[in-house]
Scaffold this active site. Structure first.
Site, PDB file in Angstrom:
ATOM      1  N   HIS A 350     -30.080 -49.972  81.019  1.00  0.00           N
ATOM      2  CA  HIS A 350     -29.463 -49.738  82.331  1.00  0.00           C
ATOM      3  C   HIS A 350     -29.158 -48.286  82.683  1.00  0.00           C
ATOM      4  CE1 HIS A 350     -27.986 -51.324  85.984  1.00  0.00           C
ATOM      5  NE2 HIS A 350     -27.547 -52.468  85.518  1.00  0.00           N
ATOM      6  N   TYR A 464     -15.336 -57.520  89.709  1.00  0.00           N
ATOM      7  CA  TYR A 464     -16.308 -56.459  90.026  1.00  0.00           C
ATOM      8  C   TYR A 464     -17.552 -57.109  90.612  1.00  0.00           C
ATOM      9  CZ  TYR A 464     -19.467 -52.483  88.775  1.00  0.00           C
ATOM     10  OH  TYR A 464     -20.369 -51.438  88.770  1.00  0.00           O
ATOM     11  N   SER A 466     -21.312 -55.723  91.982  1.00  0.00           N
ATOM     12  CA  SER A 466     -22.142 -54.531  92.095  1.00  0.00           C
ATOM     13  C   SER A 466     -22.815 -54.471  93.467  1.00  0.00           C
ATOM     14  CB  SER A 466     -23.190 -54.605  90.987  1.00  0.00           C
ATOM     15  OG  SER A 466     -24.089 -53.562  91.123  1.00  0.00           O
ATOM     16  N   THR A 477     -24.756 -47.185  92.290  1.00  0.00           N
ATOM     17  CA  THR A 477     -24.091 -48.395  92.755  1.00  0.00           C
ATOM     18  C   THR A 477     -22.670 -48.053  93.168  1.00  0.00           C
ATOM     19  OG1 THR A 477     -23.328 -48.902  90.520  1.00  0.00           O
ATOM     20  CG2 THR A 477     -25.393 -49.933  91.231  1.00  0.00           C
TER      21      THR A 477
END
Length: 636
Positions: A350, A464, A466, A477
């Site tokens: 990532h 959370y 994204s 992001t």
């Protein structure tokens, strides 16, 4: 002959009349929000998580920060941003955040997205699908590098902007202003600066901060099977792709190689703590493995061929999210994984990029490999000597390395053992019905998660979601904070006292949540969230080496960033499901998809939480919300 190899197979997916990077120069810059807006948004996100006394304390610290040290940091951030107009203020801090993290990448950072099966069932054979997807992936790479890949554009009015006429006009508009031309017809070109890292790239472990490495000159593919490593060239010296029948022959050779699995599979090392792995890598290099490691790092990508069939969706998620540890190289920008029954997926590292780039790659590879497959079930592999073309990598291991692999395997197995993956498909409605009722599908899914957690654990926690900021140059992001005073009020009404409220009242509460969530989503996509801004300020403060401002030492700040419910969504014709591990040990990782007439949800958890029960609560919440929207009463 341009664009064709000597075999006559098309080397490119398509040839866009608008060059791939046409809009890149003129993309708008990611805005640095106003400090007062950030503080206001931060406090709005804290409100549902704190009692009155806690909130007063946090509010005081926030306003003190806003007037004092926060203002100074903000001015420094703005000044720094103005001096670096080629990029965004979040790029440096965000790379640092990922690359300085010392936790293993697998389960902590790497995510997966699995492909839908090929609609033609006979093409779901492992060798056929591996060949077709490999060819399509190379076509994608060549198309991108030649500048022929269609630019990534978000069309709000596709009838006007997604047309040949518009493309023929915009291609003549200079790159320095092309974005404005697209903007005039309500089209938003997206940042494509991450795409080059899809190929020939890897994350290299280093002490304290890893490095991203890319070698675009390398021409070989890395194939993993049974824990063994193989490489062969897929590009010839003229830059043309190998014939598909030759790629098929080499993959067939690897699939029929009956070498035993190595006693000490190297793949486990890429699942280690990054400092531990950095030291072991140094040992590998010192032990005469430099050339072999170089082959691994520089390979076009990693193709992992698994020797088993996928039993069900849960087994599929485990396979694509972590697998067995021996047949993956988690540091590669992505692993294309194909099982014995032709089930395919991507596990991606990532730090180099976000879902937007990987999803575009997956969409193109799926479309190309299913609509224009390079080989068919009747195709014969080329008669070539694969034993000469394919090289099996041999790693020289000393006792310290063998011990390191053994320990890495023990840790990996224990972590995977403690991970639960569960999923549901809710078939009583989806996007169509929600839009008909004029509520946001994403808001309803997020509301269901809030309601479910309240039902299961009787509390509201940091959540959370994204959101991509790829509409800006070097955007990454932003966080949407779905837990709000609105979702809390609505969840409490549904869970604690449904009988006290009329159906109309409950409908109004849902609409209120939907409107607020819509606003948060729009703000986040426009770079007007608060998380990245506060993160950038904190990054500046910690770079000074002094103690962090009190604002960042507030218990409530830590709690808000301990994301117990971490969520991410995507819907695509190429993707069957996606998922990721929990980001904290007492959290849930929620991958979800809102389809036209159903909703899918994939939840990961560790022993501190019960994912199966959470999904039952999500299902109940969705039932209640849909019933209320249909005008029915809900049972308690």
């Amino acid at each position: 002959r341009r664009g064709y190899s000597s075999a006559g197979s098309v080397e490119f997916l398509h040839r866009s009349v608008v060059p791939t990077m046409h809009y890149q120069k003129s993309l708008p810059r990611l805005p640095v929000p106003k400090l007062e807006d950030t503080i206001r948004r931060y406090l709005n996100a804290q409100k549902p998580l704190l009692n009155d006394d806690q909130f007063r304390k946090t509010e005081e610290l926030a306003h003190h920060f806003e007037k004092g040290v926060g203002r100074e940091l903000h001015e420094q951030l703005v000044a720094h941003d103005n001096q670096n107009k080629h990029t965004s203020y979040i790029t440096g801090p965000w790379f640092d955040m990922y690359l300085k993290a010392r936790e293993p990448v697998v389960l902590n950072f790497n995510a997966f997205m699995s492909f839908n099966p090929d609609p033609k069932s006979e093409y779901n054979d492992q060798l056929i699908r591996a060949t077709n997807m490999t060819v399509s992936a190379i076509r994608f790479m060549k198309t991108f590098r030649a500048g022929y890949l269609e630019p990534e554009v978000f069309h709000l009015n596709p009838e006007k902007s997604d047309t040949q006429i518009f493309k023929n006009i915009i291609r003549f508009v200079p790159s320095s202003v092309s974005w404005f031309g697209a903007y005039l017809v309500n089209a938003y070109p997206l940042d494509m600066s991450q795409y080059f890292r899809l190929f020939n790239s890897t994350r290299v472990p280093k002490l304290s901060r890893d490095e991203l490495y890319t070698d675009e000159q390398a021409k070989h593919l890395l194939v993993l099977r049974n824990g063994n490593f193989y490489v062969f060239d897929v590009i010839d010296r003229d830059g043309n792709m190998l014939k598909p029948s030759e790629i098929q022959a080499h993959l067939k050779y690897i699939l029929s190689d009956n070498s035993p699995a190595p006693a000490f599979p190297l793949g486990y090392l890429s699942s280690e703590n990054r400092d531990t792995w950095a030291l072991l890598r140094k040992n590998l290099l010192d032990n005469g493995n430099e050339e072999a490691l170089q082959k691994v790092d520089s390979a076009v990508f990693c193709l992992s061929l698994d020797d088993f069939h996928v039993k069900d969706f849960v087994h599929l998620s485990h396979t694509m999210l972590h697998g067995d540890g021996a047949n993956r190289w988690y540091d590669k920008s992505f692993n294309l994984i194909i099982t014995k029954d032709g089930t395919a997926g991507i596990n991606f590292e990532h730090s180099w990029g976000d879902g937007v780039a990987v999803l575009r790659f997956q969409n193109e590879v799926f479309k190309d490999s299913t609509k224009a497959p390079a080989i068919s079930p009747q195709s014969q592999p080329a008669s070539v000597d694969s034993s000469k073309a394919v090289q099996k990598l041999d790693f020289k291991l000393n006792d310290a390395l063998k011990a390191g692999i053994t320990k890495a395997k023990q840790k990996f197995d224990a972590t995977v053992e403690s991970l639960s993956l569960n999923m549901i498909q809710f078939h009583e409605g989806g996007k169509d019905l929600l839009k008909q009722k004029k509520v946001s599908p994403d808001a309803v899914a997020q509301l269901a998660f809030q309601m479910a957690f309240l039902r299961q654990y009787n509390q509201t926690v940091a959540t959370y979601e994204s959101c991509s900021t790829a509409a800006f140059k070097h955007g990454r992001t932003e966080t949407i904070r779905p837990a709000s005073v609105h979702t809390k009020k609505c969840s409490e009404a549904f869970v604690r006292e449904p009988s006290k409220h009329s159906t109309e009242d409950l409908q109004k509460l849902i609409v209120e949540c939907s409107k607020y969530h819509g606003r948060l989503t729009k703000e986040a996509a426009m770079g007007q969230g608060f998380d990245r801004h506060l993160f950038g300020l904190r990054h500046l403060a910690s770079a000074k080496g002094a103690a962090l401002p009190d604002f960042y030492q507030d218990q409530a700040y830590a709690q808000l960033n301990h994301n117990i419910i971490s969520t991410s969504t995507l819907v695509s014709p190429a993707v069957q499901l996606g998922g990721f591990g929990p980001v904290v040990s007492d959290g849930f990782g929620v991958g979800y998809q809102v389809h036209d007439d159903w909703i899918g949800c994939n939840v990961s958890s560790y022993p501190a939480r019960n994912g199966k029960e959470f999904l039952q609560c999500i299902n109940k919440s969705l039932e209640d919300i849909f019933n209320v929207l249909k005008g029915k009463k809900i049972g308690s």
